[in-house]
Design an enzyme around this catalytic site. Structure first.
Site, PDB file in Angstrom:
ATOM      1  CG  HIS A 195      -0.360   0.292   2.510  1.00  0.00           C
ATOM      2  ND1 HIS A 195       0.059  -0.689   3.392  1.00  0.00           N
ATOM      3  CD2 HIS A 195      -0.099   1.463   3.136  1.00  0.00           C
ATOM      4  CE1 HIS A 195       0.533  -0.133   4.482  1.00  0.00           C
ATOM      5  NE2 HIS A 195       0.451   1.175   4.362  1.00  0.00           N
ATOM      6  CG  ASP A 226       0.177  -4.065   2.780  1.00  0.00           C
ATOM      7  OD1 ASP A 226       0.231  -3.464   1.692  1.00  0.00           O
ATOM      8  OD2 ASP A 226       0.294  -3.490   3.877  1.00  0.00           O
ATOM      9  CB  SER A 309       3.265   1.741   6.123  1.00  0.00           C
ATOM     10  OG  SER A 309       2.039   1.677   6.770  1.00  0.00           O
TER      11      SER A 309
END
Length: 359
Positions: A195, A226, A309
């Site tokens: 993402h 992911d 992230s």
């Protein structure tokens, strides 16, 4: 007289004409005794008879009282000194007292030592210094959409991707968000979240020690897990520092963990916490509102924020045991990472046909 306080003690009997005595913790008991005896002798020499010598068989009331107080002071002084020097406790009283202050006197009496954080904090600094050069910041440049707001966090969790919405109306690539990543191979291969690089027209990677961001290309990506693998070329032809993977199955709940990333653009931020849970399933709401189920995640209370992230979650050996992925927006100290064992299996498939030196 209070023998439990390290302070001057005073007996004031001025109405009876007695001498005031003071003692401190450093005064020797023998010196105290001599002073008391000298005082008693002086009192005896000025008794009711008015003579210069003591009378045998007669003792004045002030002399008796002085002798009593002197004896009490001497005993108190000896008790105080023995207490301060642990003369009768074998040196164990201090241990029990310290442990009792921590609510664990029984363990201390049994010889059990409480854990210290000093070694852990020293390990944290070592891990950061060794791992930080391999952690990078990833900037996602894309074409601006018509959405005015991006749903960073879903109902039960969300992506800490630090996405930004530009006010420009042109179709030129603009900064859409930033995230983190790390080199897992010295040849320039970077692991991050899918993402973080989604819908990117261009990816710029800021590497420690380089003044200019490097352009990255996407090698492969796995949207279900992911995960994404990027590749950058080193302009000077040398290798990059790389992190190694640890065994997430061997990590225990309560183990110290360390997260390094770029939360809110604050590059190379380290946070620490513990491994809170393993094998955690969560549902993340995507930007389009669709739910996405994830399994086997690690849960930690190490602070994870937008921009973390794709960054590594490390054990105290400096090994990657997870990739920071999501947070619970309705809580504090609840973050999630993809486990290293899941990562390694996936990356091997994503890198099939590619030479990897350190996976």
């Amino acid at each position: 007289m209070n023998d439990n306080k390290d302070m001057n003690h005073e007996f004031d009997h001025a109405n009876e004409g007695l001498t005031i005595y003071r003692y401190e913790s450093s005064r020797k008991a023998a010196a105290l005794q001599k002073r008391y005896e000298d005082a008693i002798a002086a009192k005896g020499g000025t008794g009711a008879s008015g003579g210069g010598a003591n009378r045998r068989g007669r003792t004045s009331a002030p002399s008796i009282l002085a002798a009593f107080l002197a004896g009490a002071l001497m005993i108190g002084g000896l008790a105080y000194t023995s207490d301060r020097l642990n003369l009768f406790s074998g040196g164990t009283a201090g241990v029990v007292q310290t442990a009792a202050a921590n609510g664990d006197s029984h363990s201390a009496a049994a010889g059990v030592k409480t854990a210290s954080l000093q070694s852990s904090t020293e390990d944290f600094a070592t891990v950061f210094n060794q791992a930080n050069p391999a952690v990078v910041e990833i900037a996602n440049y894309g074409i601006e959409s018509n959405r005015s707001n991006l749903n960073l966090y879903g109902r039960n969790g969300g992506w800490p991707g630090s996405r930004q919405q530009s006010a420009q109306s042109s179709q030129d690539p603009v900064l859409m968000g930033t995230g983190s990543g790390f080199f897992f191979d010295k040849n320039g291969y970077i692991l991050t979240n899918q993402h973080v690089i989604a819908d990117a027209e261009e990816l710029k990677v800021t590497v420690p020690g380089y003044d200019t961001p490097l352009t990255a290309k996407v090698v492969n990506a796995n949207e279900d897990l992911d995960l994404a693998v990027l590749k950058v070329e080193n302009p000077d032809g040398t290798s990059f520092p790389a992190l190694s993977f640890g065994d997430s199955d061997q990590a225990n709940i309560g183990d110290w963990v360390i997260a390094i990333g770029n939360p809110y653009g604050l590059d190379h931020t380290m946070t620490t916490g513990v491994l809170s849970a393993k094998e955690r399933p969560i549902t993340v709401t995507e930007d389009d509102g669709s739910p996405h189920q994830y399994e086997h995640l690690l849960q930690t209370d190490a602070s994870i924020n937008p921009g973390n992230s794709g960054g590594p979650l490390l054990n105290t050996k400096g090994e990657v045991i997870g990739v920071n992925t999501a947070v619970n927006a309705e809580a504090q100290g609840i973050g999630f990472a993809i486990s290293s064992n899941t990562i390694q299996d996936a990356v091997k498939k994503m890198m099939a046909g590619t030479t990897v030196s350190s996976l």
